[in-house]
Design a protein around this motif. Structure first.
Motif, PDB file in Angstrom:
ATOM      1  N   ARG A 169       0.827  -1.214   0.000  1.00  0.00           N
ATOM      2  CA  ARG A 169       0.000   0.000   0.000  1.00  0.00           C
ATOM      3  C   ARG A 169       0.857   1.259   0.000  1.00  0.00           C
ATOM      4  O   ARG A 169       0.515   2.247  -0.639  1.00  0.00           O
ATOM      5  CB  ARG A 169      -0.939  -0.018   1.206  1.00  0.00           C
ATOM      6  CG  ARG A 169      -2.052  -1.056   1.109  1.00  0.00           C
ATOM      7  CD  ARG A 169      -2.858  -1.105   2.378  1.00  0.00           C
ATOM      8  NE  ARG A 169      -2.024  -1.502   3.516  1.00  0.00           N
ATOM      9  CZ  ARG A 169      -2.483  -1.610   4.757  1.00  0.00           C
ATOM     10  NH1 ARG A 169      -3.752  -1.354   5.041  1.00  0.00           N
ATOM     11  NH2 ARG A 169      -1.674  -1.977   5.747  1.00  0.00           N
ATOM     12  N   GLU A 170       1.975   1.202   0.717  1.00  0.00           N
ATOM     13  CA  GLU A 170       2.881   2.354   0.724  1.00  0.00           C
ATOM     14  C   GLU A 170       3.469   2.577  -0.663  1.00  0.00           C
ATOM     15  O   GLU A 170       3.567   3.710  -1.131  1.00  0.00           O
ATOM     16  CB  GLU A 170       3.994   2.145   1.737  1.00  0.00           C
ATOM     17  CG  GLU A 170       4.988   3.305   1.802  1.00  0.00           C
ATOM     18  CD  GLU A 170       6.094   3.079   2.825  1.00  0.00           C
ATOM     19  OE1 GLU A 170       7.131   3.747   2.721  1.00  0.00           O
ATOM     20  OE2 GLU A 170       5.912   2.222   3.706  1.00  0.00           O
ATOM     21  N   PHE A 171       3.862   1.482  -1.327  1.00  0.00           N
ATOM     22  CA  PHE A 171       4.418   1.619  -2.672  1.00  0.00           C
ATOM     23  C   PHE A 171       3.364   2.138  -3.643  1.00  0.00           C
ATOM     24  O   PHE A 171       3.677   2.904  -4.556  1.00  0.00           O
ATOM     25  CB  PHE A 171       4.962   0.275  -3.163  1.00  0.00           C
ATOM     26  CG  PHE A 171       5.778   0.388  -4.424  1.00  0.00           C
ATOM     27  CD1 PHE A 171       7.123   0.736  -4.368  1.00  0.00           C
ATOM     28  CD2 PHE A 171       5.211   0.166  -5.667  1.00  0.00           C
ATOM     29  CE1 PHE A 171       7.883   0.855  -5.520  1.00  0.00           C
ATOM     30  CE2 PHE A 171       5.956   0.274  -6.829  1.00  0.00           C
ATOM     31  CZ  PHE A 171       7.294   0.620  -6.752  1.00  0.00           C
ATOM     32  N   GLU A 172       2.123   1.741  -3.446  1.00  0.00           N
ATOM     33  CA  GLU A 172       1.050   2.208  -4.325  1.00  0.00           C
ATOM     34  C   GLU A 172       0.910   3.718  -4.268  1.00  0.00           C
ATOM     35  O   GLU A 172       0.621   4.368  -5.281  1.00  0.00           O
ATOM     36  CB  GLU A 172      -0.269   1.535  -3.940  1.00  0.00           C
ATOM     37  CG  GLU A 172      -1.416   1.831  -4.883  1.00  0.00           C
ATOM     38  CD  GLU A 172      -2.677   1.075  -4.523  1.00  0.00           C
ATOM     39  OE1 GLU A 172      -3.747   1.432  -5.051  1.00  0.00           O
ATOM     40  OE2 GLU A 172      -2.606   0.140  -3.704  1.00  0.00           O
ATOM     41  N   THR A 173       1.126   4.312  -3.097  1.00  0.00           N
ATOM     42  CA  THR A 173       1.045   5.769  -2.990  1.00  0.00           C
ATOM     43  C   THR A 173       2.172   6.461  -3.747  1.00  0.00           C
ATOM     44  O   THR A 173       2.075   7.652  -4.059  1.00  0.00           O
ATOM     45  CB  THR A 173       1.087   6.225  -1.515  1.00  0.00           C
ATOM     46  OG1 THR A 173       2.365   5.902  -0.954  1.00  0.00           O
ATOM     47  CG2 THR A 173      -0.008   5.552  -0.702  1.00  0.00           C
ATOM     48  N   LEU A 174       3.251   5.717  -4.043  1.00  0.00           N
ATOM     49  CA  LEU A 174       4.382   6.292  -4.773  1.00  0.00           C
ATOM     50  C   LEU A 174       4.269   6.084  -6.276  1.00  0.00           C
ATOM     51  O   LEU A 174       5.126   6.569  -7.026  1.00  0.00           O
ATOM     52  CB  LEU A 174       5.692   5.672  -4.278  1.00  0.00           C
ATOM     53  CG  LEU A 174       6.037   5.863  -2.803  1.00  0.00           C
ATOM     54  CD1 LEU A 174       7.340   5.156  -2.477  1.00  0.00           C
ATOM     55  CD2 LEU A 174       6.138   7.343  -2.453  1.00  0.00           C
ATOM     56  N   ASN A 175       3.230   5.358  -6.727  1.00  0.00           N
ATOM     57  CA  ASN A 175       3.104   5.049  -8.147  1.00  0.00           C
ATOM     58  C   ASN A 175       3.164   6.293  -9.022  1.00  0.00           C
ATOM     59  O   ASN A 175       3.951   6.359  -9.962  1.00  0.00           O
ATOM     60  CB  ASN A 175       1.787   4.312  -8.403  1.00  0.00           C
ATOM     61  CG  ASN A 175       1.976   2.812  -8.552  1.00  0.00           C
ATOM     62  OD1 ASN A 175       1.566   2.210  -9.531  1.00  0.00           O
ATOM     63  ND2 ASN A 175       2.610   2.194  -7.566  1.00  0.00           N
ATOM     64  N   ARG A 176       2.351   7.286  -8.714  1.00  0.00           N
ATOM     65  CA  ARG A 176       2.306   8.469  -9.581  1.00  0.00           C
ATOM     66  C   ARG A 176       3.589   9.292  -9.517  1.00  0.00           C
ATOM     67  O   ARG A 176       4.098   9.718 -10.556  1.00  0.00           O
ATOM     68  CB  ARG A 176       1.091   9.331  -9.254  1.00  0.00           C
ATOM     69  CG  ARG A 176      -0.215   8.717  -9.732  1.00  0.00           C
ATOM     70  CD  ARG A 176      -1.209   9.745 -10.153  1.00  0.00           C
ATOM     71  NE  ARG A 176      -0.833  10.471 -11.348  1.00  0.00           N
ATOM     72  CZ  ARG A 176      -1.459  11.555 -11.792  1.00  0.00           C
ATOM     73  NH1 ARG A 176      -2.492  12.036 -11.118  1.00  0.00           N
ATOM     74  NH2 ARG A 176      -1.073  12.174 -12.886  1.00  0.00           N
ATOM     75  N   PRO A 177       4.150   9.537  -8.321  1.00  0.00           N
ATOM     76  CA  PRO A 177       5.440  10.251  -8.305  1.00  0.00           C
ATOM     77  C   PRO A 177       6.528   9.521  -9.081  1.00  0.00           C
ATOM     78  O   PRO A 177       7.300  10.150  -9.814  1.00  0.00           O
ATOM     79  CB  PRO A 177       5.776  10.321  -6.812  1.00  0.00           C
ATOM     80  CG  PRO A 177       4.459  10.265  -6.124  1.00  0.00           C
ATOM     81  CD  PRO A 177       3.611   9.376  -6.961  1.00  0.00           C
ATOM     82  N   ILE A 178       6.595   8.203  -8.943  1.00  0.00           N
ATOM     83  CA  ILE A 178       7.601   7.436  -9.682  1.00  0.00           C
ATOM     84  C   ILE A 178       7.357   7.563 -11.174  1.00  0.00           C
ATOM     85  O   ILE A 178       8.277   7.816 -11.964  1.00  0.00           O
ATOM     86  CB  ILE A 178       7.567   5.959  -9.250  1.00  0.00           C
ATOM     87  CG1 ILE A 178       8.123   5.809  -7.836  1.00  0.00           C
ATOM     88  CG2 ILE A 178       8.366   5.092 -10.226  1.00  0.00           C
ATOM     89  CD1 ILE A 178       7.975   4.413  -7.257  1.00  0.00           C
ATOM     90  N   GLN A 179       6.105   7.381 -11.586  1.00  0.00           N
ATOM     91  CA  GLN A 179       5.777   7.455 -13.004  1.00  0.00           C
ATOM     92  C   GLN A 179       6.060   8.829 -13.586  1.00  0.00           C
ATOM     93  O   GLN A 179       6.521   8.951 -14.722  1.00  0.00           O
ATOM     94  CB  GLN A 179       4.306   7.071 -13.219  1.00  0.00           C
ATOM     95  CG  GLN A 179       4.091   5.578 -13.020  1.00  0.00           C
ATOM     96  CD  GLN A 179       2.630   5.175 -12.984  1.00  0.00           C
ATOM     97  OE1 GLN A 179       2.319   4.006 -12.846  1.00  0.00           O
ATOM     98  NE2 GLN A 179       1.727   6.113 -13.102  1.00  0.00           N
ATOM     99  N   GLU A 180       5.836   9.880 -12.815  1.00  0.00           N
ATOM    100  CA  GLU A 180       6.121  11.226 -13.306  1.00  0.00           C
ATOM    101  C   GLU A 180       7.610  11.400 -13.582  1.00  0.00           C
ATOM    102  O   GLU A 180       8.005  11.993 -14.591  1.00  0.00           O
ATOM    103  CB  GLU A 180       5.643  12.273 -12.295  1.00  0.00           C
ATOM    104  CG  GLU A 180       5.837  13.710 -12.748  1.00  0.00           C
ATOM    105  CD  GLU A 180       4.880  14.135 -13.868  1.00  0.00           C
ATOM    106  OE1 GLU A 180       5.064  15.246 -14.395  1.00  0.00           O
ATOM    107  OE2 GLU A 180       3.959  13.365 -14.214  1.00  0.00           O
TER     108      GLU A 180
END
Length: 319
Positions: A169-180
């Motif tokens: 769940r923590e990694f899921e919150t980073l999905n958009r920042p990583i993708q950007e």
């Protein structure tokens, strides 16, 4: 980070094969047939990471002849080299070249050495970002050393973070920042310089667009700034915003938004709120690679973020 050093986690799947009879091809960019050139030296390892925007696979393959109908039914496929050399469809391909495929394309590749590379399948065709402006087929895009090095560093940090992840769940919150960050790196690699060049007499139009962009950024308030969201809010493509920031400010869209996000972090740290940490302030503004964030912050403001926070807390307590 070599694939062999990665470990499986809640979000990262690792596959390793030491026997060709057990080998299974990965379908990220279509199935193909592999014939080992040196069967006794066979070894393959891959790390598979799904993100919201698509599927990312980091693979170290074996010396082989590879034949495939390569591509994807929707979106766009990319092959980003780490260490790579092949003769593909009769053309020499090395580590300076990104492969881009739209639709399906026949591929015959001879790889005389084990190659390490990323296979990416995006759900979007990325035309709104100005990537590889052709309809179907396979193209090779030669990339300058600096943007290629930055892109590789982002990917390796992303896989390293996923490998160490203990909370999906923590990694899921980073999905958009990583993708950007990934999208920004690919923009720098795949959007040709001439595509960012303004048309004669377009400066005033671009200036007005940047003024509107600044207004939208203000309306976003404390929300992280993502290029796709801002382009949608303005009713233009990301490619148009890229051109506008380059023309008006002489920097890329990613650099422009990064500076705004750095300033937003600084405002939070200067307020010195109780319980606030540098990590929390960075993550709240879309920074996931904390080492890179700290370097960028010091370059922008002449001090480490921890120093800003300490001064903010002192001011907060005095008041």
């Amino acid at each position: 980070m070599p694939v062999d050093r990665l470990k499986p986690s809640r979000v990262l799947n690792i596959e390793r094969f030491s026997d060709f009879s057990e080998f299974r091809a990965n379908e990220v960019l279509g199935l193909g047939t592999s014939t080992p050139l040196r069967p006794r030296e066979f070894s393959l390892a891959r790390a598979i990471l799904p993100l919201q925007s698509g599927l990312f696979v980091l693979q170290r393959a074996f010396a082989r002849r590879f034949e495939a109908e390569m591509g994807t039914d929707t979106g766009i496929g990319l092959v980003v080299p780490l260490t790579f050399h092949s003769i593909t469809n009769g053309v020499e391909i090395d580590s300076s070249t990104i492969g881009v495929v739209r639709g399906k394309a026949p591929v015959v590749s001879i790889e005389h050495q084990p190659n390490t590379y990323l296979m990416l399948r995006f759900n979007s065709d990325m035309r709104h970002r100005g990537w590889a402006d052709f309809n179907t087929g396979l193209a090779s895009v030669r990339v300058q050393d600096d943007p290629m090095a930055r892109l590789r560093a982002v990917f390796l940090e992303m896989f390293s973070l996923a490998s160490a992840c203990e909370d999906a769940r923590e990694f899921e919150t980073l999905n958009r920042p990583i993708q950007e960050t990934v999208l920004a790196g690919l923009d720098a690699a795949l959007v040709p310089a001439e595509a960012r060049a303004p048309r004669p007499g377009s400066f005033e139009r671009h200036r007005k667009l940047i003024a509107r962009l600044d207004e939208v950024v203000e309306l976003f308030g404390s929300q992280p700034l993502y290029s796709d969201d801002l382009a949608m809010a303005l009713g233009v493509s990301v490619r148009t915003l890229q051109t506008a920031t380059q023309v008006v400010h002489g920097v890329s869209l990613h650099h422009y938004l990064r500076l705004k996000r750095l300033w937003a972090v600084r405002v939070l740290l200067m307020a010195g709120g109780g319980g606030l940490t540098v990590k929390a302030a960075a993550l709240a503004n879309g920074f996931w690679h904390l080492g890179d964030f700290s370097i960028g912050y010091k370059r922008a403001f002449g001090e480490m973020p921890s120093e800003t926070l300490a001064r903010g807390r002192r001011s907060h307590y005095r008041s």
